[in-house]
Write an enzyme that holds these catalytic residues in place. Structure first.
Site, short mmCIF file in Angstrom:
data_model
loop_
_atom_site.label_atom_id
_atom_site.label_comp_id
_atom_site.label_asym_id
_atom_site.label_seq_id
_atom_site.Cartn_x
_atom_site.Cartn_y
_atom_site.Cartn_z
N GLU A 159 0.85 -1.07 0.02
CA GLU A 159 -0.10 0.27 -0.11
C GLU A 159 1.01 1.35 -0.04
OE1 GLU A 159 -3.87 1.81 2.40
OE2 GLU A 159 -2.40 0.50 3.49
N ASP A 173 -4.44 9.76 9.45
CA ASP A 173 -3.43 9.29 9.59
C ASP A 173 -2.95 10.12 10.74
OD1 ASP A 173 -3.09 7.72 7.33
OD2 ASP A 173 -2.81 9.53 6.04
N TYR A 228 -11.07 -2.80 3.93
CA TYR A 228 -10.15 -2.39 4.93
C TYR A 228 -10.97 -2.34 6.25
CZ TYR A 228 -6.16 0.47 6.64
OH TYR A 228 -5.06 0.97 7.20
#
Length: 256
Positions: free
Chosen positions: A44, A55, A168
Site C-alpha cells: 500500500e 493518519d 479495509y
C-alpha cells in the site's frame, strides 16, 4: 490487472504501507522492492496529503518529509513505474479524494491501469458520494476499497455489499499509529461483513508486532501495517533495507 481477491485466496495477506517520496524517490522504490521480496503480498503506497484525516503523527510527519522533497501526484506514478521494472507485486494506493479529483478521475484511473495498480483506498470518500469515481475506476479494472470501522453499525452491510478488491477494516477508533489494544467489536464487525459478502477482509490501524499480526490474522484474510514501517523509514538507518527485510519476514512468518 491483478485480481486482489485471488491474492487473498492464496494466503493470509501481509500488506505493508509506506509513504511515497519519503524521504525520496529512490528510497521509496527500493523499499517497495525489498518488501515485495521479503513477504509482502500487496504493498500500500500512500499519496502525501495536507489534511490526512485518517493518519496519525507518524504518517503525517512522513507526508511533510515528502512535501519537502517536492512530491506531486505524478511523482507517485513515477515511483510505481520504476518499481514495476523490478517487481510485479500488487500495489494499492492510499489517497484522498481531492488529489484524484484534481488529477482527473479518468486520467488517474487510466494511469493506475497502465501501471497495474490494483486498487484505491480513499478514507474521505463515503459510500454515498463514490458513484462517479467508482464507475470510472471499475471501467479501468481498479478496485475502490472501502473502509469499515467497528462504529459503522447499520452501514456495515450496505458498504460491504458494494465492496470490490478487499475491505479495509479499521481496528480501533482514531487515527493510524501503533497500539497495544484493539476494538473488542472486531470479531463482530468481521462476522457482519462475512454475512453479506465473500470479498476478503484486511485489518489495519495500529498493528506493529508479529504477535499482533498472528492474532488478528486469525480473524481476517490479511493485515495492514503502516506506522511501524514508516517510523523505521523515518529513522533512516544505514541498513534500512536490511531492517525492512527482517521486519517483513517476521510479520509474514507470524501470519503463517
Amino acid at each position: 490487472m491483478t485480481n486482489l481477491k485471488q491474492v487473498f485466496d492464496q494466503q493470509k495477506v501481509f500488506m505493508p504501507f509506506i509513504v511515497a517520496d519519503d524521504p525520496d524517490v529512490e528510497t521509496t522504490v527500493k523499499s517497495i522492492v525489498t518488501l515485495a521480496e521479503n513477504g509482502a503480498d500487496v504493498v500500500e503506497l500512500g499519496l502525501p496529503f495536507s489534511d490526512p484525516v485518517a493518519d496519525g503523527p507518524v504518517i503525517q510527519a512522513a507526508d511533510l518529509r515528502a512535501f519537502k522533497a517536492g512530491v506531486k501526484t505524478a511523482t507517485v506514478f513515477e515511483i510505481v513505474e520504476q518499481a514495476r521494472a523490478q517487481t510485479a507485486v500488487p500495489i494499492v494506493l492510499l489517497t484522498y479524494v481531492n488529489l484524484v479529483y484534481k488529477y482527473g478521475y479518468d486520467a488517474f484511473c487510466q494511469r493506475c491501469q497502465q501501471l497495474d495498480i490494483s486498487g484505491l483506498v480513499i478514507p474521505d470518500l463515503p459510500l454515498e458520494e463514490n458513484a462517479a469515481l467508482k464507475a470510472i475506476a471499475t471501467s479501468y479494472d481498479v478496485a475502490l476499497v472501502p473502509l469499515i470501522a467497528p462504529t459503522s453499525g447499520q452501514r456495515i452491510a450496505k458498504i460491504a455489499a458494494q465492496a470490490t478488491g478487499f475491505i479495509y477494516v479499521v481496528s480501533a477508533m482514531g487515527v493510524t499509529g501503533q497500539r497495544e489494544q484493539f476494538s473488542k467489536q472486531l470479531a463482530t464487525t468481521i462476522a457482519q461483513i462475512r454475512a453479506v459478502t465473500t470479498v476478503p477482509v484486511a485489518i489495519g490501524f495500529g498493528i506493529h508486532s508479529p504477535q499482533q499480526a498472528h492474532e488478528l490474522g486469525q480473524l481476517a484474510d490479511g493485515i495492514i501495517i503502516g506506522s511501524a514501517i514508516v517510523k523505521l523509514m523515518a529513522a533512516q538507518p544505514a541498513d534500512l533495507q536490511v531492517q525492512l527485510a527482517d521486519y517483513a519476514q517476521s510479520i509474514k512468518q507470524a501470519l503463517g
